[in-house]
Design a protein around this motif. Structure first.
Motif, PDB file in Angstrom:
ATOM      1  N   ASP A  65      28.741 117.319  45.118  1.00 31.87           N
ATOM      2  CA  ASP A  65      28.351 118.686  44.366  1.00 31.87           C
ATOM      3  C   ASP A  65      28.680 119.372  43.417  1.00 31.87           C
ATOM      4  N   GLN A 111      30.271 117.727  40.342  1.00 31.88           N
ATOM      5  CA  GLN A 111      29.607 117.135  38.983  1.00 31.88           C
ATOM      6  C   GLN A 111      30.672 116.891  38.539  1.00 31.88           C
ATOM      7  N   LYS A 145      30.756 111.672  31.673  1.00 35.15           N
ATOM      8  CA  LYS A 145      29.262 111.609  31.856  1.00 35.15           C
ATOM      9  C   LYS A 145      28.538 109.989  32.040  1.00 35.15           C
TER      10      LYS A 145
END
Length: 430
Positions: A247, A249, A253
């Protein structure tokens, strides 16, 4: 690549997967002229695709062939997931390569029960006393030996000291709550906290497995292997903590599509300084240098943190090593090669190069890298040891662990659903 502690043969002999490979090698004739041995071809499957082992093991194979001119070694070299898939396919067809990389545990046990793996007990009795008991343990069942180890180690966090300093983190976190706080600090400093190979799934299972160890304890994981129940509150709590991390993050990417050893994968992201941490085994520094630039003196290591209130000890380690097993129908030269690979003179060179950690008694002094020395010290001081779950448990259960944890990290499964899915597969394997 992972746990890519195993081997590679002469480059000119590496032609990719050899269709229809089975045990038994190939013999041009049972006996050459004058009573000399007939020609033998050994099929060798493994997954070491990075330095230093790539070159070192190629040299060992060339040396063995030079000493045994009747032997030709043909290698099938695959990345981790492809290797596991191909090996599963060939073993399900009732065949096995002459020599193949194994992590031991439940997967090897199933192959043994299927009659695909040679009992080496008598052939290696003379060298067994040379190995440390911990290194041998994953390859021994019911007092018999079915493989020889080439590496042993543990999984922990590899971190970029400069990134930690920039984020104001003065020392590695000792607790899970401190770890989550440090993730937040790294993000606030504009640094990607964690590199993860989401595409390959197995790196993600390390988080759930370690949190289960810290929260439920080692005995609970061993009990789950017996009662096939992963729905108990502590296992759900492990999933909740994985979700708490996801959560935030914290990953780079595109991590869901990232491989491990590829130029844009987890190891390269870490080795090129584009992330602050990765949770990985003892081979991480070598793979970071192979896939990326490597961090040199900026690379540090710390064990997986303790979870406040958990039943597990921070001294309990999660990991494994790598070994070599021999197919049931393989010629005796296959056993000779496995013994050659693990002779002190040969194996210590790989330890000195930082490719593997000691499996032989007296090899400790060959560890030169400071971080690997720390790993070796932690191994020597472990209070308990858990083999990778995707190897400790039967293959279907291990795969479900990997798949379910990947879905949890990706946000498509809840902690409760993860525990339930793993339990359903485990019970179906009873």
């Amino acid at each position: 690549m992972r746990r890519s502690v195993v081997l590679i043969a002469a480059p000119m002999l590496i032609t990719g997967l050899l269709a229809g490979c089975g045990g038994g090698g190939e013999s041009a004739s049972p006996q050459g002229e004058g009573g000399s041995p007939g020609k033998v071809t050994l099929e060798w499957w493994h997954l070491s695709t990075s330095e230093p082992l790539k070159t070192l093991w190629a040299q060992r194979a060339k040396e063995f062939m030079a000493k045994n001119p009747n032997v030709t070694i043909k290698a099938t070299v695959l990345e981790n997931d492809a290797y596991k898939a191909k090996l599963t396919t060939i073993t399900q067809s009732g065949k096995a390569p002459d020599i193949f990389a194994t992590w031991g545990g439940g997967v090897l046990q199933q192959q043994i029960e299927a009659g695909l793996v040679k009992d080496l007990s008598g052939d290696v009795a003379d060298v067994l006393p040379n190995f440390t008991p911990a290194a041998l343990s994953a390859y021994q069942f019911d007092g018999k030996t079915y493989g020889l180890p080439t590496d042993i180690g543990l999984v922990g966090f590899w971190y970029n000291k400069k990134h930690f300093e920039k984020a104001g983190i003065s020392e590695p976190p000792a607790t899970w709550s401190a770890f989550l706080e440090d993730v937040t600090k790294l993000k606030a400093a504009g640094i990607t906290p964690i590199a993860l190979a989401g595409k390959e799934k197995w790196p993600g299972h390390y988080y759930w497995a370690y949190l289960a160890m810290r929260i439920a304890g080692l005995d609970a994981l061993k009990q789950a292997a017996t009662d096939h129940d992963f729905t108990k509150p502590d296992f759900v709590a492990a999933g909740q903590q994985v979700k708490a991390l996801a959560d935030l993050q914290p990953f780079q990417k595109g991590f869901l599509g990232a491989g491990y050893g590829t130029p844009d994968g987890q190891a390269a992201t870490m080795g090129n300084g584009k992330a602050a941490m990765e949770l990985m085994g003892q081979w991480a520094p070598a793979t970071q240098e192979s896939a990326g630039k490597g961090l040199g003196d900026d690379l540090g290591f710390f064990p997986f943190p303790a979870v406040e209130g958990g039943k597990g000890s921070i001294g309990d380690a999660f990991g494994g090593g790598g070994g070599l097993a021999v197919g049931t129908d393989a010629p005796k030269e296959a056993v000779d090669f496995v013994k050659y690979m693990t002779e002190m003179e040969n194996h210590a060179k790989a330890v000195e190069a930082g490719g593997v950690l000691p499996v032989l008694k007296g090899e400790e002094s060959a560890v030169k890298d400071a971080n690997l020395k720390q790993v070796a010290t932690l191994l020597a001081e472990t209070t308990g040891y858990q083999l990778y779950l995707d190897q400790a448990y039967p293959p279907a259960v291990g795969q479900q662990v990997n798949d379910s944890v990947a879905e949890l990290i990706g946000g498509t499964k809840t902690p409760e659903e993860v525990s339930q899915d793993i339990t359903e597969v485990a019970k179906s394997e009873e």
